[in-house]
Design a protein around this motif. Structure first.
Motif, mmCIF file in Angstrom:
data_model
loop_
_atom_site.group_PDB
_atom_site.id
_atom_site.type_symbol
_atom_site.label_atom_id
_atom_site.label_comp_id
_atom_site.label_asym_id
_atom_site.label_seq_id
_atom_site.Cartn_x
_atom_site.Cartn_y
_atom_site.Cartn_z
ATOM 1 N N GLN A 275 0.865 -1.175 0.000
ATOM 2 C CA GLN A 275 0.000 0.000 0.000
ATOM 3 C C GLN A 275 0.901 1.223 0.000
ATOM 4 O OE1 GLN A 275 -3.174 0.143 2.873
ATOM 5 N NE2 GLN A 275 -3.904 -1.921 2.370
ATOM 6 N N GLN A 276 0.696 2.093 -0.980
ATOM 7 C CA GLN A 276 1.590 3.222 -1.200
ATOM 8 C C GLN A 276 1.189 4.415 -0.335
ATOM 9 O OE1 GLN A 276 4.794 4.072 -2.251
ATOM 10 N NE2 GLN A 276 4.253 3.139 -4.196
ATOM 11 N N LEU A 277 2.133 4.892 0.465
ATOM 12 C CA LEU A 277 1.928 6.118 1.219
ATOM 13 C C LEU A 277 2.280 7.325 0.366
ATOM 14 C CD1 LEU A 277 3.561 5.041 4.593
ATOM 15 C CD2 LEU A 277 1.139 5.153 4.075
ATOM 16 N N LEU A 278 3.459 7.273 -0.221
ATOM 17 C CA LEU A 278 3.989 8.429 -0.945
ATOM 18 C C LEU A 278 4.938 7.929 -2.008
ATOM 19 C CD1 LEU A 278 5.416 11.628 0.735
ATOM 20 C CD2 LEU A 278 6.817 10.336 -0.870
ATOM 21 N N ALA A 279 4.879 8.500 -3.205
ATOM 22 C CA ALA A 279 5.774 8.066 -4.281
ATOM 23 C C ALA A 279 6.032 9.207 -5.253
ATOM 24 C CB ALA A 279 5.183 6.870 -5.030
ATOM 25 N N LYS A 280 7.271 9.260 -5.744
ATOM 26 C CA LYS A 280 7.614 10.197 -6.827
ATOM 27 C C LYS A 280 8.576 9.508 -7.775
ATOM 28 C CE LYS A 280 9.044 14.845 -8.065
ATOM 29 N NZ LYS A 280 9.703 14.370 -9.308
ATOM 30 N N HIS A 281 8.072 9.170 -8.940
ATOM 31 C CA HIS A 281 8.899 8.594 -9.995
ATOM 32 C C HIS A 281 8.103 8.656 -11.293
ATOM 33 C CE1 HIS A 281 6.686 4.688 -10.183
ATOM 34 N NE2 HIS A 281 6.468 4.940 -8.896
ATOM 35 N N ASP A 282 8.748 8.341 -12.395
ATOM 36 C CA ASP A 282 8.059 8.360 -13.689
ATOM 37 C C ASP A 282 8.107 6.984 -14.347
ATOM 38 O OD1 ASP A 282 10.719 8.258 -14.407
ATOM 39 O OD2 ASP A 282 10.776 10.288 -15.245
ATOM 40 N N GLY A 283 8.147 5.943 -13.521
ATOM 41 C CA GLY A 283 8.179 4.587 -14.034
ATOM 42 C C GLY A 283 9.565 3.993 -14.097
ATOM 43 N N GLY A 284 10.584 4.834 -13.914
ATOM 44 C CA GLY A 284 11.970 4.367 -13.934
ATOM 45 C C GLY A 284 12.510 4.183 -12.533
ATOM 46 N N SER A 285 13.832 4.045 -12.444
ATOM 47 C CA SER A 285 14.466 3.772 -11.158
ATOM 48 C C SER A 285 14.784 5.039 -10.372
ATOM 49 C CB SER A 285 15.758 2.974 -11.372
ATOM 50 O OG SER A 285 16.667 3.709 -12.176
ATOM 51 N N ASP A 286 14.660 6.210 -10.993
ATOM 52 C CA ASP A 286 14.923 7.460 -10.289
ATOM 53 C C ASP A 286 13.681 7.808 -9.461
ATOM 54 O OD1 ASP A 286 17.325 7.517 -11.627
ATOM 55 O OD2 ASP A 286 16.571 8.794 -13.238
ATOM 56 N N THR B 169 8.446 0.302 4.365
ATOM 57 C CA THR B 169 9.564 0.213 3.435
ATOM 58 C C THR B 169 9.810 1.570 2.778
ATOM 59 O OG1 THR B 169 8.189 -0.412 1.529
ATOM 60 C CG2 THR B 169 9.014 -2.195 2.916
ATOM 61 N N GLY B 170 11.057 1.833 2.482
ATOM 62 C CA GLY B 170 11.437 3.043 1.781
ATOM 63 C C GLY B 170 12.257 2.702 0.555
ATOM 64 N N ILE B 171 12.059 3.444 -0.522
ATOM 65 C CA ILE B 171 12.809 3.232 -1.762
ATOM 66 C C ILE B 171 13.504 4.533 -2.124
ATOM 67 C CG2 ILE B 171 12.658 2.661 -4.220
ATOM 68 C CD1 ILE B 171 10.185 0.992 -3.566
ATOM 69 N N VAL B 172 14.805 4.444 -2.379
ATOM 70 C CA VAL B 172 15.595 5.590 -2.834
ATOM 71 C C VAL B 172 16.363 5.131 -4.060
ATOM 72 C CG1 VAL B 172 17.391 7.262 -2.265
ATOM 73 C CG2 VAL B 172 15.800 6.479 -0.484
ATOM 74 N N ALA C 155 23.264 6.160 -2.845
ATOM 75 C CA ALA C 155 23.490 7.336 -3.679
ATOM 76 C C ALA C 155 22.463 7.358 -4.807
ATOM 77 C CB ALA C 155 24.907 7.323 -4.247
ATOM 78 N N GLY C 156 21.323 6.674 -4.587
ATOM 79 C CA GLY C 156 20.284 6.595 -5.606
ATOM 80 C C GLY C 156 19.753 7.960 -6.007
ATOM 81 N N ASN C 157 19.431 8.098 -7.295
ATOM 82 C CA ASN C 157 18.934 9.367 -7.821
ATOM 83 C C ASN C 157 17.451 9.517 -7.511
ATOM 84 O OD1 ASN C 157 18.814 11.804 -9.248
ATOM 85 N ND2 ASN C 157 18.206 10.743 -11.123
ATOM 86 N N THR C 158 17.054 10.652 -6.952
ATOM 87 C CA THR C 158 15.656 10.891 -6.594
ATOM 88 C C THR C 158 14.955 11.853 -7.544
ATOM 89 O OG1 THR C 158 16.240 12.732 -5.127
ATOM 90 C CG2 THR C 158 16.178 10.516 -4.158
ATOM 91 N N THR C 159 15.659 12.338 -8.566
ATOM 92 C CA THR C 159 15.069 13.308 -9.486
ATOM 93 C C THR C 159 14.377 12.596 -10.645
ATOM 94 O OG1 THR C 159 16.686 15.032 -8.953
ATOM 95 C CG2 THR C 159 15.560 15.207 -11.081
ATOM 96 N N TYR D 136 -1.465 6.218 -3.580
ATOM 97 C CA TYR D 136 -1.476 5.261 -4.687
ATOM 98 C C TYR D 136 -0.167 5.388 -5.443
ATOM 99 C CZ TYR D 136 -2.134 8.756 -8.420
ATOM 100 O OH TYR D 136 -1.959 9.788 -9.301
ATOM 101 N N ASP D 137 0.015 4.560 -6.471
ATOM 102 C CA ASP D 137 1.199 4.627 -7.318
ATOM 103 C C ASP D 137 0.737 4.715 -8.778
ATOM 104 O OD1 ASP D 137 3.519 4.141 -8.873
ATOM 105 O OD2 ASP D 137 4.441 3.063 -7.221
ATOM 106 N N THR D 138 1.142 5.774 -9.455
ATOM 107 C CA THR D 138 0.718 5.998 -10.835
ATOM 108 C C THR D 138 1.105 4.853 -11.747
ATOM 109 O OG1 THR D 138 1.103 8.359 -10.440
ATOM 110 C CG2 THR D 138 0.759 7.675 -12.728
ATOM 111 N N TYR D 139 2.207 4.179 -11.438
ATOM 112 C CA TYR D 139 2.761 3.184 -12.349
ATOM 113 C C TYR D 139 2.627 1.755 -11.840
ATOM 114 C CZ TYR D 139 4.675 7.317 -14.599
ATOM 115 O OH TYR D 139 4.797 8.530 -15.227
ATOM 116 N N SER D 140 1.967 1.537 -10.718
ATOM 117 C CA SER D 140 1.779 0.182 -10.189
ATOM 118 C C SER D 140 0.335 0.022 -9.740
ATOM 119 C CB SER D 140 2.718 -0.087 -9.010
ATOM 120 O OG SER D 140 4.070 -0.020 -9.420
ATOM 121 N N ASP D 141 -0.380 -0.898 -10.355
ATOM 122 C CA ASP D 141 -1.772 -1.138 -9.990
ATOM 123 C C ASP D 141 -1.864 -1.886 -8.659
ATOM 124 O OD1 ASP D 141 -2.712 0.076 -12.295
ATOM 125 O OD2 ASP D 141 -2.674 -1.792 -13.453
#
Length: 210
Positions: free
Chosen positions: A101-112, A129-132, A175-179, A188-193
């Motif tokens: 269940q997504q709390l917060l997300a910012k990405h455009d479908g890629g790994s950044d 869980t956290g993703i960077v 050192a993951g890119n967050t931009t 919700y997550d725009t890219y994951s149903d």
């Protein structure tokens, strides 16, 4: 609980604060609703709130709906420091096919990216869980559902730390890119149903420092 194993929620029936101070949920009304949806069983949740007249505002998610903040430079941190902070209460309700269940997300479908979400294991245990970028950090303690908690994901000088109610529950080097070009979305997550949130959150804050 529908015949195919899924769940359907009609949402709130009555808010006593905005209407009368009494309500009757008749047995026949429940039977009629079960028949209408060909449901096998139904659950009714209720809660009581007391206030001095000033409610603390929150975003409420019931498996649908979302909040979206358009992409802008203030939400992109590259490989630098940043922090995410919010208060959150999980309703402890999961679709039978859900793993996150997504709390917060910012990405455009890629790994950044950067994300903050809840994961449920096969044994029913839930973890923050956290993703960077491409890196995943899982809290080393189970998440306590149906309780208001303060959550933080922070990166300072390459060290990512996660906190629940002020307690450090995990760290990793990243050192993951967050931009990215994606919008910042809540609930919700725009890219994951199937990652829609069931819970409430408030005081969501994004910092450009760790």
């Amino acid at each position: 609980n529908l015949p195919d194993g899924s769940e359907y929620s009609p949402g709130w029936v009555l808010n006593f604060v905005e209407s009368s101070n009494s309500f009757d949920l008749s047995h026949q009304g429940v039977v009629d609703a079960l028949s209408l949806f060909e449901a096998t069983t139904a659950n009714v949740w209720w809660q009581v709130g007391a206030t001095d007249g000033e409610w603390f505002p929150s975003l409420d998610f019931y498996g649908s709906g979302q909040v979206e903040v358009p992409n802008n430079d203030n939400l992109n941190f590259g490989t630098g420091d940043f922090a995410l902070s919010l208060w959150y209460k999980s309703y402890g309700q999961w679709d039978s096919l859900q793993v996150a269940q997504q709390l917060l997300a910012k990405h455009d479908g890629g790994s950044d990216s950067y994300e903050l979400q809840l994961w449920i294991e096969n044994d029913g245990m839930v973890f923050l869980t956290g993703i960077v970028g491409d890196d995943l950090l899982v809290a080393d303690v189970p998440f306590r559902e149906r309780r208001l908690s303060h959550l933080v994901l922070s990166r300072s000088n390459g060290l990512v730390s996660m906190y629940i109610d002020g307690e450090n529950v995990g760290q990793m080097e990243s050192a993951g890119n967050t931009t990215s070009n994606g919008n910042l979305v809540l609930g919700y997550d725009t890219y994951s149903d199937g990652e829609n949130l069931r819970g409430s959150m408030t005081d969501v804050t994004v910092y450009s420092s760790g």
